[in-house]
Design an enzyme around this catalytic site. Structure first.
Site, PDB file in Angstrom:
ATOM      1  N   ASP A 148      23.173 -13.799   8.373  1.00 18.09           N
ATOM      2  CA  ASP A 148      23.717 -15.134   8.621  1.00 18.09           C
ATOM      3  C   ASP A 148      23.135 -15.720   9.900  1.00 18.09           C
ATOM      4  OD1 ASP A 148      25.126 -13.199  10.117  1.00 18.09           O
ATOM      5  OD2 ASP A 148      26.901 -14.469  10.264  1.00 18.09           O
ATOM      6  N   SER A 191      42.863  -9.274  10.288  1.00 20.63           N
ATOM      7  CA  SER A 191      44.097  -9.385  11.051  1.00 20.63           C
ATOM      8  C   SER A 191      44.924 -10.573  10.569  1.00 20.63           C
ATOM      9  CB  SER A 191      43.769  -9.562  12.550  1.00 20.63           C
ATOM     10  OG  SER A 191      44.911  -9.953  13.282  1.00 20.63           O
ATOM     11  N   GLY A 192      46.242 -10.499  10.762  1.00 22.01           N
ATOM     12  CA  GLY A 192      47.134 -11.595  10.409  1.00 22.01           C
ATOM     13  C   GLY A 192      47.391 -12.556  11.553  1.00 22.01           C
ATOM     14  N   ARG A 233      24.004  -6.174  20.129  1.00 20.53           N
ATOM     15  CA  ARG A 233      24.357  -6.341  18.726  1.00 20.53           C
ATOM     16  C   ARG A 233      25.325  -5.292  18.213  1.00 20.53           C
ATOM     17  NH1 ARG A 233      20.847  -5.680  13.171  1.00 20.53           N
ATOM     18  NH2 ARG A 233      22.196  -7.007  11.880  1.00 20.53           N
ATOM     19  N   GLY A 269      29.231 -13.532  16.114  1.00 23.69           N
ATOM     20  CA  GLY A 269      30.216 -13.993  15.140  1.00 23.69           C
ATOM     21  C   GLY A 269      29.775 -13.801  13.705  1.00 23.69           C
ATOM     22  N   GLU A 270      30.485 -14.479  12.837  1.00 21.13           N
ATOM     23  CA  GLU A 270      30.181 -14.435  11.412  1.00 21.13           C
ATOM     24  C   GLU A 270      30.366 -15.839  10.835  1.00 21.13           C
ATOM     25  OE1 GLU A 270      29.027 -11.766  10.163  1.00 21.13           O
ATOM     26  OE2 GLU A 270      29.727 -10.192  11.521  1.00 21.13           O
ATOM     27  N   CYS A 296      28.919  -9.661  18.280  1.00 20.87           N
ATOM     28  CA  CYS A 296      27.978  -9.270  19.306  1.00 20.87           C
ATOM     29  C   CYS A 296      28.412  -9.818  20.649  1.00 20.87           C
ATOM     30  CB  CYS A 296      26.582  -9.797  18.963  1.00 20.87           C
ATOM     31  SG  CYS A 296      25.993  -9.305  17.319  1.00 20.87           S
ATOM     32  N   ALA A 320      26.027  -4.395  14.572  1.00 21.51           N
ATOM     33  CA  ALA A 320      25.424  -4.676  13.269  1.00 21.51           C
ATOM     34  C   ALA A 320      26.493  -4.647  12.176  1.00 21.51           C
ATOM     35  CB  ALA A 320      24.328  -3.664  12.967  1.00 21.51           C
TER      36      ALA A 320
END
Length: 616
Positions: free
Chosen positions: A103, A379-380, A50, A79-80, A2, A52
């Site tokens: 979360d 992503s790496g 947001r 974020g997460e 977000c 989602a």
């Protein structure tokens, strides 16, 4: 993922400034296209846009918690947090009752239960603001590695903050001013933690939180890269790397929206994509979708150079076949890479001219196309910084140089002291800025942060410093770039190699073990050996691709000529007329001036799009 913003003013009532708060929040629309909201208190305003991803219905923000009709706290969060299920279960054991599956609520409830120290319990990428109504104080928090951005601007009676500078610059009392120190940071190709380029603005450093009270602002570091003894043998170390990477990829597959992986065909992205494929298959949710970027005529025009020895596409296809991925190449041409509207979008996304040229534009276009199919991408990024993937890690001259190793490597390639990107800039300006001294001071500050183990031999001490420079300076340039280009189109990019558990473990692994087979990224290659085809395991590091279409530098040269003919063009205040005239000569190969042309045009575009004042 977000976009967040807000304003705390202890000497005024911000409820009377709803229009300003709305304008600040609107700048975050690109980061959060799904929903938005504002929470207003007498001395605090929180804005949110947001995207989602988890609990699509219940995760609306700003989120509040009340008790007996009284507000306890409000939060705007980006974020997460990947361990939120475990934290939720622990909080429920303390009697906490949840009203959503998000979360976001876990983070807010964790703060109310444990206070500011709860941030050490979080595993993830995050930037958030919590207004504690009980104490009338604001807490700003940023994740350990700086994956998610967070900026702030101290005021006489509080603070302004936002996910990106544009949110703060939308406030009428904040002028967009870049002074001499800001120009140094912009042009030096360093990443000074906390520096935000714009005068008066700061970036909350990774691994820090900021508390705002009536008495003032207090910054606290809750995490840093520390030195610890590594006691595992090589087989155990390889197994632990694999275990940690498997666990973090598994955690980062959690989403209530379509998910994919970025696949370049390099070791890093291939390992992540393969682990994602295994994780999805185990959950009965495969195959993994994967995407890579390519360019029209790249195979025909490709010429190996010091940085890139091979094309990405054949290796990406090899991995896709090996793991049965649902793969798609996004193929771009020179017209797309030079499209004015897209390049404007890239600059607005970054708020600054980053100097990555076509690599920024292609990344933006890649993400825009991916967003048509997925909302989350793995992503790496950061594996090279963590495992020692860049060639300068293994170049004795670059390692021994008393500067950032990527600067030493660049000087070796060009055979000159000045960076090629700067060759079209006014020599008088460059003399005023004295970038060499700025870089030297920045390097000295960075080295001073490194913690060493007692008795470490000189080689291990130096390689710890090199790794620390990459994990605290170099990778953050790339993380910023990836965040801005992805969030500009509402795509959440997750970076498993930035999991702090993995970072701490690998950072403290001896360099001799990281290069046990005499190659770059030995530990990662060994940990992923059973996942990937042999050609990918044997491939030498190749950075994110740049187009080799000859039409691209020709288009840049034509654009520079057009801009230079305009007497009102901002670039005239920054350019070296002699160098520009030489670059525009009919017989001059535009490839020679490509990096410098990209930077000068980006500086010109920036000053046209932003009401920025450059103070020399």
């Amino acid at each position: 993922m977000c976009g967040i913003t807000g304003w705390v003013a202890f000497d005024s009532d911000v409820r009377q400034q709803r229009q300003v708060v709305d304008a600040m929040t609107a700048t975050m629309l690109c980061r959060g296209p799904d929903a938005g909201g504002v929470h207003l208190e007498p001395h605090a305003a929180l804005g949110h846009r947001r995207l989602a991803v988890i609990d699509l219905v219940g995760g609306a923000q700003p989120m509040t918690v009340e008790e007996d009709g009284r507000l306890l706290a409000a939060m705007t969060y980006s974020g997460e947090v990947y361990n939120f299920h475990e934290l939720r279960a622990e909080l429920e054991g303390h009697g906490v009752r949840f009203r959503t599956r998000s979360d976001t609520e876990v983070v807010l409830r964790a703060y109310l239960r444990w206070g500011a120290d709860f941030v050490t319990r979080l595993n993830g990428m995050f930037a958030f603001a919590i207004w504690d109504a009980r104490r009338e104080e604001l807490l700003l928090v940023r994740d350990r590695m700086g994956i998610k951005p967070l900026y702030y601007y101290p005021t006489a009676d509080g603070v302004l903050f936002g996910s990106e500078p544009k949110a703060i610059l939308a406030h009428p009392q904040v002028p967009a001013v870049v002074d001499r120190d800001g120009l140094r940071e912009l042009l030096a190709f360093v990443k000074t933690p906390g520096h935000a380029i714009y005068r008066g603005m700061a970036e909350l450093k990774p691994g820090h939180w900021l508390r705002v009270r009536r008495e003032g602002l207090t910054v606290h570091q809750y995490w840093r890269l520390g030195a610890r003894e590594h006691t595992d043998d090589l087989p155990t170390t390889i197994a632990t790397v694999r275990e940690l990477l498997t666990d973090t990829v598994r955690r980062q597959l959690i989403a209530d929206v379509p998910l994919c992986s970025l696949l370049s065909g390099g070791l890093d992205s291939s390992a992540v994509t393969a682990l994602a494929a295994h994780g999805l298959a185990a959950a009965g949710a495969g195959p993994v979708r994967s995407f890579s970027v390519d360019f029209v005529g790249q195979a025909q025009n490709f010429q190996p150079d010091e940085l890139r020895g091979s094309l990405d596409t054949p290796f990406a296809h090899s991995v896709a076949r090996h793991i049965a991925a649902d793969h798609q190449d996004i193929v771009l041409d020179a017209a797309q890479l030079t499209d004015p509207a897209d390049r404007d979008a890239v600059l607005r996304a970054a708020d600054l001219p980053t100097g990555f040229g076509d690599m920024d534009t292609s990344l933006y276009l890649l993400f825009r196309e991916i967003r048509r199919h997925s909302t989350v991408a793995l992503s790496g990024e950061s594996a090279d910084e963590l495992f020692g993937g860049y060639r300068w890690f293994h170049d004795p001259a670059a390692v021994a140089a008393e500067t950032f190793p990527w600067h030493a490597d660049m000087h070796q390639i060009t055979g000159r002291g000045a960076e090629p990107r700067l060759s079209l800039l006014d020599p008088g300006l460059l003399a005023e800025l004295d970038l060499a001294s700025y870089i030297a001071d920045s390097y000295s500050d960075a080295i001073a942060e490194v913690e060493h183990l007692p008795g470490a031999d000189p080689k291990e001490r130096r390689m710890r410093e090199i790794c620390h420079l990459h994990l605290t300076r170099f990778v953050r340039m790339l993380l910023d770039r990836k965040d801005r280009m992805s969030m500009a189109v509402g795509l959440e990019v997750r970076v498993p190699f930035c999991d702090h558990r993995l970072v701490e473990y690998v950072y403290n692994t001896p360099w001799a073990m990281k290069t046990f087979d005499g190659r770059e990224k030995s530990l990662l290659r060994a940990a992923a050996a059973d996942l990937l085809p042999d050609d990918v395991l044997a491939r030498v590091k190749s950075p994110y691709p740049a187009t080799q279409d000859p039409d691209y530098p020709q288009a840049l040269k034509a654009e520079l000529a057009q801009a230079y003919r305009d007497p009102k063009a901002p670039l005239h205040a920054l350019a070296d007329p002699v160098a520009v005239t030489r670059a525009l000569a009919p017989d001059r190969d535009p490839r020679h001036d490509r990096p410098a042309t990209e930077l000068l045009l980006a500086l010109n575009r920036w000053q046209r799009l932003y009401p920025v004042s450059l103070l020399r």
